[in-house]
Design a protein around this motif. Structure first.
Motif, mmCIF file in Angstrom:
data_model
loop_
_atom_site.group_PDB
_atom_site.id
_atom_site.type_symbol
_atom_site.label_atom_id
_atom_site.label_comp_id
_atom_site.label_asym_id
_atom_site.label_seq_id
_atom_site.Cartn_x
_atom_site.Cartn_y
_atom_site.Cartn_z
ATOM 1 N N ALA A 60 0.833 -1.202 0.000
ATOM 2 C CA ALA A 60 0.000 0.000 0.000
ATOM 3 C C ALA A 60 0.863 1.246 0.000
ATOM 4 O O ALA A 60 2.005 1.238 0.460
ATOM 5 N N CYS A 61 0.284 2.311 -0.552
ATOM 6 C CA CYS A 61 0.909 3.632 -0.481
ATOM 7 C C CYS A 61 -0.057 4.563 0.243
ATOM 8 O O CYS A 61 -1.248 4.568 -0.060
ATOM 9 N N SER A 62 0.470 5.299 1.179
ATOM 10 C CA SER A 62 -0.360 6.257 1.902
ATOM 11 C C SER A 62 0.323 7.625 1.839
ATOM 12 O O SER A 62 1.462 7.782 2.283
ATOM 13 N N TYR A 63 -0.396 8.581 1.262
ATOM 14 C CA TYR A 63 0.157 9.930 1.144
ATOM 15 C C TYR A 63 -0.511 10.846 2.168
ATOM 16 O O TYR A 63 -1.727 10.780 2.365
ATOM 17 N N THR A 64 0.283 11.667 2.792
ATOM 18 C CA THR A 64 -0.262 12.624 3.759
ATOM 19 C C THR A 64 0.334 14.000 3.486
ATOM 20 O O THR A 64 1.435 14.110 2.938
ATOM 21 N N ASP A 65 -0.413 15.021 3.898
ATOM 22 C CA ASP A 65 0.087 16.382 3.717
ATOM 23 C C ASP A 65 1.347 16.560 4.561
ATOM 24 O O ASP A 65 1.371 16.177 5.736
ATOM 25 N N PRO A 66 2.379 17.131 3.971
ATOM 26 C CA PRO A 66 3.613 17.330 4.751
ATOM 27 C C PRO A 66 3.403 18.380 5.839
ATOM 28 O O PRO A 66 2.437 19.142 5.805
ATOM 29 N N SER A 67 4.311 18.382 6.770
ATOM 30 C CA SER A 67 4.150 19.288 7.904
ATOM 31 C C SER A 67 4.346 20.744 7.511
ATOM 32 O O SER A 67 3.912 21.639 8.216
ATOM 33 N N THR A 68 5.001 20.976 6.385
ATOM 34 C CA THR A 68 5.219 22.352 5.957
ATOM 35 C C THR A 68 4.923 22.474 4.470
ATOM 36 O O THR A 68 5.171 21.535 3.696
ATOM 37 N N ASN A 69 4.402 23.617 4.074
ATOM 38 C CA ASN A 69 4.130 23.839 2.659
ATOM 39 C C ASN A 69 5.392 24.137 1.874
ATOM 40 O O ASN A 69 5.339 24.384 0.666
ATOM 41 N N LEU A 70 6.510 24.141 2.540
ATOM 42 C CA LEU A 70 7.777 24.314 1.835
ATOM 43 C C LEU A 70 8.224 23.003 1.191
ATOM 44 O O LEU A 70 9.151 22.993 0.380
ATOM 45 N N ASP A 71 7.610 21.885 1.573
ATOM 46 C CA ASP A 71 7.955 20.597 0.969
ATOM 47 C C ASP A 71 7.307 20.507 -0.410
ATOM 48 O O ASP A 71 6.107 20.741 -0.562
ATOM 49 N N VAL A 72 8.108 20.173 -1.374
ATOM 50 C CA VAL A 72 7.618 20.084 -2.749
ATOM 51 C C VAL A 72 6.634 18.923 -2.901
ATOM 52 O O VAL A 72 5.648 19.015 -3.618
ATOM 53 N N TYR A 73 6.927 17.855 -2.187
ATOM 54 C CA TYR A 73 6.133 16.638 -2.364
ATOM 55 C C TYR A 73 5.347 16.272 -1.100
ATOM 56 O O TYR A 73 5.703 16.672 0.020
ATOM 57 N N CYS A 74 4.330 15.470 -1.322
ATOM 58 C CA CYS A 74 3.581 14.918 -0.194
ATOM 59 C C CYS A 74 4.475 13.943 0.578
ATOM 60 O O CYS A 74 5.416 13.376 0.022
#
Lengths: 232, 274
Positions: A60-74
């Motif tokens: 499985a793959c689980s994507y979550t919002d990163p802790s900062t919007n400075l991260d390019v990727y999830c």
């Protein structure tokens, strides 16, 4: 591009950005993968019946919002869980058969990008005479003892591709009233070829846009171009 | 007596608690193996519960672990030298699993967690176990004296010379079902224990118990990775079940051998989790 069209673009992109703010990295979550090895049988050292095993790995793959919007990727979490079982049926030619099994369940996390992990299952069968019979099966890497009458294994890798953070903000969050519009550096300075300047209500920045977002921006640009033509 | 000295040395290195002053070295080894096995099952259950439901409460986690627990009661230990039973019939001294009844099959599981952020690849892993009921074998028990069958026992156990044995009664409970059986643990010249638990041999004999004698059962993944360490239910689970006694060592299960219950050694929780 005229000043009017820039502000119109700003308004449209702001609206688009609001939509993007509703988007979540969880939207990228793909269906769960179940990869199974159907039941395998072997009748060595059996008068009747056989020994058997079956195995499966759930990835499985689980994507979550990163802790900062400075991260390019999830943020991504790849998981691979094994499940193996086996046994014997019928009558053996000598004493009895014992199976031992092992599995390596794995998780891999990347807080800003894709992730990949591999699970393994393994099983071995031996003929035993007495209850002192003992042997080990290893995984990571898979290893079997000498003297086994039959072995089986499965290896499965789960890869979670990097997915763009819908809230990515290269500018670091802009701030308050001065967020977008004429104060947005990317509108004035431009963005790399693979990114587009996105202006939000409170912030702006260069953002990689894949899939529909990218096409919606292209549509916006075509509309602006058409309006420019009319205004001129 | 050389092997006893070596055995004592090895046992002294085992991170176990001696529950009673009169507990023999052999009983300590046997109890440690079973306690660690039970703990390894609990750790696997706890990890999976939080993995599948990160918002699980401590009460739910405790309930889940209790539901999936593998518990033992050990009693009636009888330990001695092989040299004293060589002329006895093997089948009369040692119990055997070939009664066609169900046995507990235990798999050796490794749980690995890797943080790949910025290409760092920081890895934590832990040894756990997964039990299930399965059908045991059927058939005649070999006839012969212990002396006649000893070479075969040593060959199958992978131990060059079996020196001591321990027989005991084990009662196992899993998924609401129980079995009581007579089991044996064999010791080689270097004090290695070999589990051959009567009618549970597939499950408790061979691989898993032997592995647990030498490998640590320690919740590395639960303590070292933010995903689990910062989970409130997991934190509470590790804190509530922590153990401490004079023989415990960091990085290994700390066990109450009378209750056959293990937890994280309290010193391992200092400075972070609490």
């Amino acid at each position: 591009m005229t000043r009017t069209s820039i502000w119109f673009l700003f308004a449209l992109l702001s609206a688009g950005s609001l939509v993007a703010q509703d988007a979540s990295c969880a939207d990228y979550n793909p269906p769960i993968n179940v990869v199974a090895v159907p039941t395998q049988t072997n009748s060595q050292d059996h008068f009747t019946g056989y020994h058997y095993y079956n195995s499966q790995v759930t990835g499985a793959c689980s994507y979550t919002d990163p802790s900062t919007n400075l991260d390019v990727y999830c943020a991504s979490l790849a998981t691979a869980d094994g499940l193996i079982s086996g046994g014997d049926t019928g009558i053996t030619t000598s004493s009895y058969h014992v199976n031992h099994w092992a599995q390596n369940n794995t998780q891999a996390q990347n807080n800003d990008g894709g992730s990949s992990t591999t699970a393994q299952t393994a099983i071995a069968f031996e003929t035993c005479l007495l209850t002192s019979c003992s042997f080990n099966v290893g995984v990571g890497p898979i290893s079997f003892p000498s003297g086994t009458i039959w072995t089986g294994s499965q290896t499965y890798s789960q890869t979670c591709a990097p997915e763009p953070n819908p809230h990515y903000n290269k500018g670091g969050g802009g701030g308050g009233d001065g967020g977008g519009g004429g104060n947005c550096p990317c509108l004035l300075e431009g963005c790399p070829d693979t990114e587009t300047c996105v202006v939000g209500t409170y912030s702006c920045g260069c953002q990689y846009l894949g899939g529909e977002d990218k096409y919606s921006i292209e549509r916006v640009e075509r509309n602006i171009s058409a309006m420019d033509h009319k205004l001129n | 007596m050389r092997y006893i000295a070596v055995l004592c040395t090895i046992l002294a290195a085992l991170p176990v608690a001696i529950a009673a002053d009169n507990m023999s070295h052999e009983e300590t080894v046997v109890r440690t193996a079973y306690a660690k096995l039970s703990y390894a099952v609990d750790l696997e259950t706890a990890l999976k519960a939080v993995q599948h439901n990160p918002r699980i409460t401590y009460a739910q986690l405790t309930q889940e672990v209790a539901k999936e627990s593998l518990t033992f009661r050990l009693s009636d230990f009888s330990c001695g030298d092989f040299s004293s039973i060589l002329d006895q019939r093997y089948a009369r001294v040692f119990s055997d699993i070939r009664d066609g009844g169900d046995v507990i099959d235990i798999g050796s599981v490794t749980e690995t967690y890797t943080d790949q952020t910025n290409g760092a690849n920081t890895e934590a892993s832990m040894n756990v176990a997964k039990p299930r009921w399965s059908h045991g074998p059927n058939g005649p028990v070999p006839d012969g004296t212990v002396a006649e069958l000893l070479p075969a026992m040593e060959r199958e156990a992978g131990i060059s010379a079996l020196m001591r044995y321990c027989s005991y009664t084990a009662a196992v409970t899993f998924e609401g079902r129980s079995r009581t059986y007579r089991a044996n643990f064999f010791f080689g010249p270097e004090g290695q224990g070999e589990a051959t638990p009567g009618d549970m041999v597939v499950a408790l004999g061979g691989g898993t118990l032997q592995e647990l004698l030498t490998k640590p059962v320690y919740p590395q993944v639960l303590l070292k990775t933010a995903r689990y360490r910062n989970n409130s239910a997991m934190r509470a689970f590790l804190n509530v079940n922590q153990q401490s006694n004079a023989t415990c060592k960091r990085g290994e299960a700390c066990c109450d051998l009378a209750a056959l219950h293990c937890g994280v050694y309290s010193d391992d929780l200092k400075g972070g989790l609490q």
